[in-house]
Scaffold this motif. Sequence first.
Motif, mmCIF file in Angstrom:
data_model
loop_
_atom_site.group_PDB
_atom_site.id
_atom_site.type_symbol
_atom_site.label_atom_id
_atom_site.label_comp_id
_atom_site.label_asym_id
_atom_site.label_seq_id
_atom_site.Cartn_x
_atom_site.Cartn_y
_atom_site.Cartn_z
ATOM 1 N N SER A 203 -5.214 -0.338 1.749
ATOM 2 C CA SER A 203 -4.800 -0.701 0.388
ATOM 3 C C SER A 203 -3.640 -1.689 0.407
ATOM 4 C CB SER A 203 -4.404 0.557 -0.388
ATOM 5 O OG SER A 203 -5.487 1.443 -0.521
ATOM 6 N N LEU A 204 -2.639 -1.413 1.233
ATOM 7 C CA LEU A 204 -1.497 -2.319 1.331
ATOM 8 C C LEU A 204 -1.917 -3.677 1.864
ATOM 9 C CD1 LEU A 204 1.125 0.203 2.761
ATOM 10 C CD2 LEU A 204 1.059 -0.727 0.437
ATOM 11 N N HIS A 205 -2.823 -3.670 2.842
ATOM 12 C CA HIS A 205 -3.294 -4.942 3.390
ATOM 13 C C HIS A 205 -4.035 -5.747 2.335
ATOM 14 C CE1 HIS A 205 -5.552 -7.242 6.796
ATOM 15 N NE2 HIS A 205 -4.580 -7.954 6.256
ATOM 16 N N ALA A 206 -4.831 -5.081 1.514
ATOM 17 C CA ALA A 206 -5.566 -5.791 0.472
ATOM 18 C C ALA A 206 -4.617 -6.451 -0.522
ATOM 19 C CB ALA A 206 -6.504 -4.825 -0.248
ATOM 20 N N VAL A 207 -3.526 -5.774 -0.840
ATOM 21 C CA VAL A 207 -2.566 -6.342 -1.797
ATOM 22 C C VAL A 207 -1.891 -7.576 -1.218
ATOM 23 C CG1 VAL A 207 -0.434 -5.928 -3.060
ATOM 24 C CG2 VAL A 207 -2.174 -4.144 -2.956
#
Length: 231
Positions: A203-207
Amino acid sequence: MDTIEVERVVAVEERNWWYRERRHLVARELRRLGRPGTGLDVGAAGGGNTRVLLDRGWEAVAVDASPAGVEAARRRGVDARLGDACDLPFPDASFDFAMALDVLEHIEDDAGAARELARVVRPGGAALVTVPCDMRLWSAHDEALGHVRRYDRADLAEVLTDAGFEIGRLWSWNVLLRPVVRMRRRASTGCDLEALPGWLDRSLHAVVAAERALPVGALPGVSLVARLTRP
């Protein structure tokens, strides 16, 4: 970076969202440069970013002040040398490209380190520098990592131009997650570098990866990135 910190970085960087996206940033900048040449990674720790150069056909060398970092990089097949960022063990104009990723903030004489980086880049060559930004984000995390400072744009620009670089672009990185980072750092009691559950890491990587396509580089972020040339 001490032995414990090097080992921590090596243990998590392959699967950590922040390190993965920073490697993508490096790869993107290398594509801009076109044909591979000679490259230098200063403050390379375990050589994770150096391998981005190698994987793209560059003849690359890693330098780190930590024997543990040099050994870790060599175990990964990287040509790694022990050396001081303020006294690099290379002749003038040795490299087509050099990078110092999250290095200057660890060094009292950051101006001297920037001059050394410029010294070993050939005229017409390029460099990439990243640093943490904004002293309002200062926390126990910075202290645990041995940071001396965080930068604002003007301070970083001055250090780099005084060293002899021309700035092609200076932009913020990790902008979208800045509010989360700021809250996290307020409660921080030490280094925040850790392995995360897979769903959270993704999730953090996608952001942060969304910033590749969004015009957010002029907004406040967590880091600054400088694309440089050597006149």
